[in-house]
Design a protein around this motif. Sequence first.
Motif, mmCIF file in Angstrom:
data_model
loop_
_atom_site.group_PDB
_atom_site.id
_atom_site.type_symbol
_atom_site.label_atom_id
_atom_site.label_comp_id
_atom_site.label_asym_id
_atom_site.label_seq_id
_atom_site.Cartn_x
_atom_site.Cartn_y
_atom_site.Cartn_z
ATOM 1 N N PHE A 1 0.832 -1.205 0.000
ATOM 2 C CA PHE A 1 0.000 0.000 0.000
ATOM 3 C C PHE A 1 0.867 1.256 0.000
ATOM 4 O O PHE A 1 0.588 2.216 -0.721
ATOM 5 C CB PHE A 1 -0.924 0.011 1.227
ATOM 6 C CG PHE A 1 -2.148 -0.845 1.077
ATOM 7 C CD1 PHE A 1 -3.117 -0.531 0.151
ATOM 8 C CD2 PHE A 1 -2.323 -1.967 1.869
ATOM 9 C CE1 PHE A 1 -4.248 -1.299 0.010
ATOM 10 C CE2 PHE A 1 -3.458 -2.752 1.739
ATOM 11 C CZ PHE A 1 -4.427 -2.427 0.805
ATOM 12 N N ARG A 2 1.907 1.277 0.819
ATOM 13 C CA ARG A 2 2.765 2.460 0.889
ATOM 14 C C ARG A 2 3.471 2.715 -0.442
ATOM 15 O O ARG A 2 3.645 3.872 -0.855
ATOM 16 C CB ARG A 2 3.773 2.309 2.028
ATOM 17 C CG ARG A 2 3.149 2.397 3.418
ATOM 18 C CD ARG A 2 4.199 2.528 4.498
ATOM 19 N NE ARG A 2 4.962 1.299 4.653
ATOM 20 C CZ ARG A 2 4.637 0.311 5.477
ATOM 21 N NH1 ARG A 2 3.540 0.401 6.219
ATOM 22 N NH2 ARG A 2 5.402 -0.764 5.574
ATOM 23 N N LEU A 3 3.851 1.650 -1.125
ATOM 24 C CA LEU A 3 4.473 1.798 -2.440
ATOM 25 C C LEU A 3 3.485 2.372 -3.451
ATOM 26 O O LEU A 3 3.835 3.215 -4.274
ATOM 27 C CB LEU A 3 4.999 0.446 -2.921
ATOM 28 C CG LEU A 3 6.291 -0.038 -2.255
ATOM 29 C CD1 LEU A 3 6.468 -1.536 -2.460
ATOM 30 C CD2 LEU A 3 7.489 0.725 -2.811
ATOM 31 N N MET A 4 2.248 1.921 -3.397
ATOM 32 C CA MET A 4 1.230 2.420 -4.320
ATOM 33 C C MET A 4 1.006 3.915 -4.160
ATOM 34 O O MET A 4 0.728 4.625 -5.131
ATOM 35 C CB MET A 4 -0.100 1.677 -4.097
ATOM 36 C CG MET A 4 -0.114 0.237 -4.532
ATOM 37 S SD MET A 4 -1.731 -0.502 -4.210
ATOM 38 C CE MET A 4 -1.327 -2.236 -4.389
ATOM 39 N N LEU A 5 1.144 4.393 -2.940
ATOM 40 C CA LEU A 5 0.899 5.804 -2.656
ATOM 41 C C LEU A 5 2.166 6.648 -2.731
ATOM 42 O O LEU A 5 2.164 7.820 -2.388
ATOM 43 C CB LEU A 5 0.248 5.955 -1.282
ATOM 44 C CG LEU A 5 -1.190 5.427 -1.222
ATOM 45 C CD1 LEU A 5 -1.631 5.236 0.215
ATOM 46 C CD2 LEU A 5 -2.139 6.365 -1.951
ATOM 47 N N LEU B 1 -8.245 2.406 -0.949
ATOM 48 C CA LEU B 1 -7.247 1.488 -0.414
ATOM 49 C C LEU B 1 -7.463 1.361 1.095
ATOM 50 O O LEU B 1 -7.353 2.346 1.819
ATOM 51 C CB LEU B 1 -5.832 2.006 -0.699
ATOM 52 C CG LEU B 1 -5.493 2.281 -2.170
ATOM 53 C CD1 LEU B 1 -4.085 2.864 -2.284
ATOM 54 C CD2 LEU B 1 -5.614 1.013 -3.011
ATOM 55 N N LEU B 2 -7.759 0.164 1.543
ATOM 56 C CA LEU B 2 -8.104 -0.068 2.941
ATOM 57 C C LEU B 2 -7.172 -1.116 3.532
ATOM 58 O O LEU B 2 -7.190 -2.279 3.118
ATOM 59 C CB LEU B 2 -9.553 -0.557 3.066
ATOM 60 C CG LEU B 2 -10.638 0.335 2.456
ATOM 61 C CD1 LEU B 2 -11.993 -0.364 2.534
ATOM 62 C CD2 LEU B 2 -10.690 1.682 3.160
ATOM 63 N N ASP B 3 -6.364 -0.714 4.499
ATOM 64 C CA ASP B 3 -5.427 -1.631 5.145
ATOM 65 C C ASP B 3 -6.000 -2.043 6.502
ATOM 66 O O ASP B 3 -5.994 -1.262 7.443
ATOM 67 C CB ASP B 3 -4.065 -0.950 5.301
ATOM 68 C CG ASP B 3 -2.957 -1.934 5.633
ATOM 69 O OD1 ASP B 3 -3.262 -3.120 5.842
ATOM 70 O OD2 ASP B 3 -1.783 -1.508 5.673
ATOM 71 N N ASP C 1 2.032 13.841 -8.480
ATOM 72 C CA ASP C 1 0.875 12.942 -8.436
ATOM 73 C C ASP C 1 -0.273 13.465 -7.574
ATOM 74 O O ASP C 1 -1.123 12.687 -7.155
ATOM 75 C CB ASP C 1 1.307 11.559 -7.950
ATOM 76 C CG ASP C 1 1.944 11.599 -6.564
ATOM 77 O OD1 ASP C 1 1.973 12.674 -5.952
ATOM 78 O OD2 ASP C 1 2.400 10.534 -6.104
ATOM 79 N N HIS C 2 -0.297 14.783 -7.310
ATOM 80 C CA HIS C 2 -1.360 15.278 -6.424
ATOM 81 C C HIS C 2 -2.738 15.142 -7.062
ATOM 82 O O HIS C 2 -3.732 14.919 -6.363
ATOM 83 C CB HIS C 2 -1.090 16.730 -6.004
ATOM 84 C CG HIS C 2 -1.407 17.755 -7.048
ATOM 85 N ND1 HIS C 2 -0.542 18.049 -8.083
ATOM 86 C CD2 HIS C 2 -2.512 18.553 -7.222
ATOM 87 C CE1 HIS C 2 -1.094 18.994 -8.849
ATOM 88 N NE2 HIS C 2 -2.267 19.305 -8.343
ATOM 89 N N LEU C 3 -2.814 15.255 -8.400
ATOM 90 C CA LEU C 3 -4.104 15.075 -9.068
ATOM 91 C C LEU C 3 -4.559 13.626 -9.007
ATOM 92 O O LEU C 3 -5.750 13.336 -8.845
ATOM 93 C CB LEU C 3 -4.013 15.540 -10.525
ATOM 94 C CG LEU C 3 -3.792 17.040 -10.735
ATOM 95 C CD1 LEU C 3 -3.667 17.367 -12.219
ATOM 96 C CD2 LEU C 3 -4.952 17.851 -10.125
ATOM 97 N N LEU C 4 -3.602 12.700 -9.126
ATOM 98 C CA LEU C 4 -3.933 11.284 -9.000
ATOM 99 C C LEU C 4 -4.444 10.968 -7.600
ATOM 100 O O LEU C 4 -5.452 10.263 -7.440
ATOM 101 C CB LEU C 4 -2.696 10.433 -9.318
ATOM 102 C CG LEU C 4 -2.808 8.929 -9.057
ATOM 103 C CD1 LEU C 4 -3.910 8.313 -9.908
ATOM 104 C CD2 LEU C 4 -1.475 8.236 -9.314
ATOM 105 N N LYS C 5 -3.782 11.514 -6.599
ATOM 106 C CA LYS C 5 -4.169 11.204 -5.221
ATOM 107 C C LYS C 5 -5.537 11.786 -4.853
ATOM 108 O O LYS C 5 -6.163 11.322 -3.891
ATOM 109 C CB LYS C 5 -3.088 11.692 -4.257
ATOM 110 C CG LYS C 5 -1.829 10.826 -4.319
ATOM 111 C CD LYS C 5 -0.782 11.248 -3.312
ATOM 112 C CE LYS C 5 0.416 10.306 -3.350
ATOM 113 N NZ LYS C 5 1.480 10.695 -2.402
#
Length: 299
Positions: free
Chosen positions: A47-51, A155-157, A73-77
Motif C-alpha cells: 500500500f505504501r508503495l502504491m501511494l 485502499l483499505l489496510d 501525483d497530487h491530481l492522482l491522489k
Amino acid sequence: MEQPAIKITGLVQKREQFELGPIELVIPKGYVTAIIGPNGSGKSSLFRLMLNLTKPDLGEIELLGEKVGVNDDHLLKQKIGYVPEQAIDIEDHLRAEQKTDFVRKWYPQWDVNRYQELLRRFEVDTSRKLGRMSKGMRRKYDISLAMAHNPELLLLDEPSSGLDPIAWKTMIEVIHRYMEQGDRTVLMASHIVDEVKRLADYIVFVIQGKVIGMYEKDTLLESWYVLYLDAGDNRHVDWRAIPGFQSVESTGGSMFKVVTGQAQEAQSWLETSELRVIGQQKLELDEILQRLLEQVRGV
C-alpha cells in the motif's frame, strides 16, 4: 480490455530483514479485491508503495492509468482514498474536525453531505481529539474521511481493526453502497475471513513478500474441498494423480480423506478410477491460506 485500476510490474523492494517481490499484479476496475496473508507478508508495504510513500528498488506501479512516482501525483491522489493500518500518532493532539478542515482543502470533489452522513452512521464525535478516541472510533473517523470525496480507488489496510460488531456491519453496508456506482474499485488487506467473503470479488494471496496467486472468490471457494473416499479394494491409488491434489490421509480401513484445489475435476477423476466419494466439505479461506503457506514453506 478495460484499463485496470492497478497494474504492478516487476516490483521489488529490498530491506535488511525483508524483500518484497518481484510482484506482477493486475487489479480489475469496478470490483473489490482482498489481499490476504500472514502478518509480515508485505501487505502494508505494498500500500505504501502504491501511494509513493516509499520507493521500490525495481519495477513500476500504475494507478488509474497513471504511473506512480514519475510526475507530480497530487491530481492522482485526489482520486484515491486511503485508510492505513496504523493511525498517525503525530496527529493525536488535533481534534478530528481540525484534521478534516485541513484534509478537505486537498480534494475539490469533497462532499460535505456524504461526510456528514458517514459520521452519523458511524456515530463519530469530531469535536474530540484524535488521541482521545478509542481505536474503533478513530477507525470509523478515518474511514469516513477517506470516503468523503467519493474516490475512484479506495485502499483499505485492515479497515475493520478495532471495530465492534455493529460498526463492522455498518462498514460492510457503506462499502457495498460505495460500489453500487459500478466504476469504483476497492483494494483491501484483511485477515477477517467473513469480511473477505462478504465483500471481495477477487482474492490475492501474499506470502513472504510474494504473490502466490489471484483468484475469483466464488470460483476459489467452490474449488477447494475435503473429499471423503472409500477406496474399496483399490490399495494402490496414485493419489498425486488426482487433479488439484494437496494431501491424503487414511481414516481407517479403506477410508481416506483427500484435499484438492480442483474439486470438480477431482471428483470426475475419482469416478473414472472407481473411487467412491462418500462425503465432501468446503475449505474456509483461512484453511486454504494455510495450505498455500505450507506449500511455500515445503511442509
